[in-house]
Motif scaffolding. Structure first.
Motif, PDB file in Angstrom:
ATOM      1  N   HIS A  13      -9.728  -2.676  -1.380  1.00 57.64           N
ATOM      2  CA  HIS A  13      -9.368  -1.289  -0.968  1.00 57.64           C
ATOM      3  C   HIS A  13      -9.502  -0.486   0.121  1.00 57.64           C
ATOM      4  O   HIS A  13     -10.873   0.099   0.130  1.00 57.64           O
ATOM      5  N   SER A  23      -3.627  -4.226  -1.671  1.00 60.35           N
ATOM      6  CA  SER A  23      -3.618  -3.209  -3.105  1.00 60.35           C
ATOM      7  C   SER A  23      -3.588  -4.567  -3.816  1.00 60.35           C
ATOM      8  O   SER A  23      -4.714  -4.592  -4.805  1.00 60.35           O
ATOM      9  N   SER A  32      -9.654   2.008   3.740  1.00 61.93           N
ATOM     10  CA  SER A  32      -8.471   3.060   4.862  1.00 61.93           C
ATOM     11  C   SER A  32      -9.832   2.674   6.147  1.00 61.93           C
ATOM     12  O   SER A  32     -10.517   3.794   5.907  1.00 61.93           O
ATOM     13  N   PRO A  81      -4.274   3.027   5.150  1.00 63.38           N
ATOM     14  CA  PRO A  81      -4.820   1.900   4.978  1.00 63.38           C
ATOM     15  C   PRO A  81      -4.539   0.374   5.577  1.00 63.38           C
ATOM     16  O   PRO A  81      -3.917   0.300   6.583  1.00 63.38           O
ATOM     17  N   ASP A 111       1.027  -0.565   0.268  1.00 66.04           N
ATOM     18  CA  ASP A 111       0.136   0.007   0.233  1.00 66.04           C
ATOM     19  C   ASP A 111       0.834   1.224   0.052  1.00 66.04           C
ATOM     20  O   ASP A 111       2.053   1.268   0.361  1.00 66.04           O
TER      21      ASP A 111
END
Length: 587
Positions: A66, A61, A68, A482, A24
């Motif tokens: 994805h 990733s 966060s 993330p 990430d």
């Protein structure tokens, strides 16, 4: 805190799949040279373990996750902003692959919201190769200010349900199948409106129905927020003791008709309050009834002994787990249970605040000794503030290792040059020793098991074998950064076996006990999902076997006391152990 689809066969082999690694971009990385000199380095004669390569590859990733976490922090220092977030590993569709549920926070209560809070996210495990975001239309997209999650089949239909704790009303989601969930909180009566943190499904009365235990942290409201300063005189987050408002925990009894009844008072839970964060359930005294341990932040921990008659009694002080060996309460956050010394009794670990050692309570049968230093856990993690934690055999050598997710709760006085986050710290990975080595832990380098080491404000750590290759992986949820998915790539991993223990409905039999005989050893493990911090974890029992290629036998004791002996089994597979209902008149 610091401050101031299931097979009816008994054995099923799941194919393993290789997953590609990745990084990430949004997380600070600790340079190797500076990492070696960072706080927490091993001292004295116990040198760190330097394997041939990193034990984990950061792959969020590349796997399509994805996510966060957003705390909603905007300079007002509202207390909930520093404590999240969590999530769950669960097999939502019963296909044998662990899916992933990540809990979002957003705007803390009392914050001026200029945008809609993002939902929690549900990711389907696509056969070990990738995750697919299936949140849209799933019904699992709760938008409360989220903290943690629990998993279990609360209605006996064989599907794993979800309970989510929030700052505010909690949520119970019934699994309808096909990655669809229904919010049944109002009907079930489980929408506690406190500041929920840890939670666990547990059959307290052995009636075959999973009850629900909810840990609450502090009786907090935006109107009661305080102004606190860091040791350097800057505005920062307060300590829970600043509020002097420990919260009562809640026990819901499952009535079997989709409803729950709050029995907290009748069960005796109103005799002790604390700033609760971590929870783990185990039969600590071997009487056949599951007890409940709560890790409290700067207040005495609680060990709720199950009386078998619907009541619980807090015996933490008498048992030796309420405070440390000096008689002081610590800042208990994450917690886990494992038979670390091989005597068949569950030992207990509670992780704490920087400058405090962790607390390893060794079960002596009726009481616990604080044996933190004897196992090498007294100084290695002390420089960090620890949250997510678990014992697992990450290198499959037959000895339990330890992973700890770290992140400060007060800003660092001197922000490291490599970090943009004043609360960020590296995580720690410790390798467990054999009995001949005194079972002492040594730190694995590179720090945290990844190259380069990762820096973030880590909170919940979720443990599961996501790619079914026999290596336990770790998902770390990071505050305002993330999430990490650390796939296990430990060099020269040994052999392994996993057991999935099912009840008569085909659901995971939480708190069943396995006695695994292999190579002259007897290894005792429980089916458990609630441990670490704000996390629900893989229900399958993973066992590293080292050089062994099979286990001789497995004795399973289901929560209702039914016992069955099975085996032998070859290594390198997931074995499904199903609780069958005998014909009428059969034993």
């Amino acid at each position: 805190m610091e401050r101031r689809g299931r097979s009816r066969a008994l054995m099923g082999v799941l194919a393993s799949a290789a997953l590609t690694g990745g990084c990430d971009r949004g997380t600070d990385r600790l340079p190797a040279s500076e990492g070696d000199a960072a706080p927490g380095a091993m001292r004295g004669s116990e040198d760190p373990v330097s394997p041939e390569g990193p034990w984990f590859t950061e792959s969020a990733s590349s796997l399509g996750v994805h996510f966060s976490h957003a705390s909603g922090a905007r300079g007002a220092w509202r207390f909930p902003e520093i404590m999240g977030g969590g999530g769950a590993a669960l097999d939502a569709d019963g296909d044998g692959w662990m899916d992933l549920y990540l809990v979002q926070a957003g705007h803390a209560p009392g914050s001026p919201a200029d945008a809609e809070t993002a939902p929690n996210r549900l990711f389907r495990n696509d056969g070990g190769h990738a995750f697919v975001d299936v949140t849209a239309g799933s019904g699992a997209d709760d938008r409360g200010y989220g903290m943690g999650a629990a998993t279990g089949d609360m209605d006996g239909d064989g599907r794993t349900d979800l309970y989510i704790t929030n700052v505010g009303a909690n949520v119970l989601l019934r699994n309808l199948g096909g990655f669809r969930f229904q919010d049944i909180t109002a009907h079930a009566g489980t929408g506690d409106v406190g500041w929920g943190t840890g939670c666990a499904f547990v059959d307290c009365d052995r009636d075959g129905l999973l009850d629900l235990f909810v840990v609450n942290y502090v009786r907090w409201s935006p109107d009661a927020e305080l102004t606190c300063l860091s040791p350097t005189g800057q505005r920062d987050y307060c300590s829970p003791n600043s509020y002097s408002a420990p919260a009562p925990d809640v026990l819901y009894r499952n009535t079997g008709d989709g409803r729950f009844v709050d029995v907290s008072h009748a069960a005796g839970l109103r005799t002790a309050f604390g700033n609760g964060l971590g929870v783990v359930c185990a039969d600590f005294d071997g009487d056949g009834w599951t007890d409940i341990f709560v890790a409290n932040d700067q207040t005495d921990n609680q060990l709720w002994h199950n009386g078998g008659d619907g009541t619980f009694r807090d015996i933490a002080m008498r048992a030796g787990v309420a405070v440390d060996r000096h008689g002081e309460p610590k800042a208990g956050m994450g917690t886990h249970v494992a038979d670390l010394d091989g005597d068949g009794r569950p030992d207990l670990l509670v992780v704490n605040l920087r400058a405090q050692s962790d607390s390893f309570h060794r079960n002596r049968g009726g009481w616990f000794d604080d044996d933190t230093a004897a196992f090498g856990l007294g100084s290695i993690t002390r420089p960090y503030t620890r949250f997510g934690v678990a014992f697992h055999d990450f290198d499959n050598d037959g000895h339990l290792d330890l992973f700890v997710a770290n992140g400060r709760v007060v800003t660092a006085p001197d922000l490291p040059a490599w970090s943009s986050d004043p609360y960020a710290e590296p995580d720690v990975l410790l390798r467990g020793g054999s009995p001949a080595q005194g079972r002492r832990f040594r730190e694995v380098r590179p720090r945290g098991g990844t190259e380069p080491a990762l820096m973030a404000t880590s909170r919940g750590a979720i443990f599961a074998d996501f790619d079914n290759d026999g290596g336990m992986d770790v998902v770390v949820v990071n505050r305002d950064a993330p999430a990490h998915i650390r796939l296990n790539r430990a060099p020269q991993r040994g052999h392994w076996i996993m057991f999935r223990v099912l009840d008569t409905a085909g659901a995971d039999a939480l708190h069943a006990t396995l006695r695994i005989e292999a190579g002259g050893r007897t290894i005792v493990r429980d089916v458990r999902t609630a441990y670490s911090y704000l996390a629900a974890n893989d229900p399958r029992v993973h066992v590293g076997l080292g050089m062994l290629r099979h286990v001789d036998a497995v004795e399973v004791t289901w929560p209702d006391g039914h016992r069955r002996r099975l085996g032998p089994f070859d290594a390198g597979q997931v074995v499904v152990l199903e609780r069958t209902v005998p014909p009428d008149g059969a034993p």
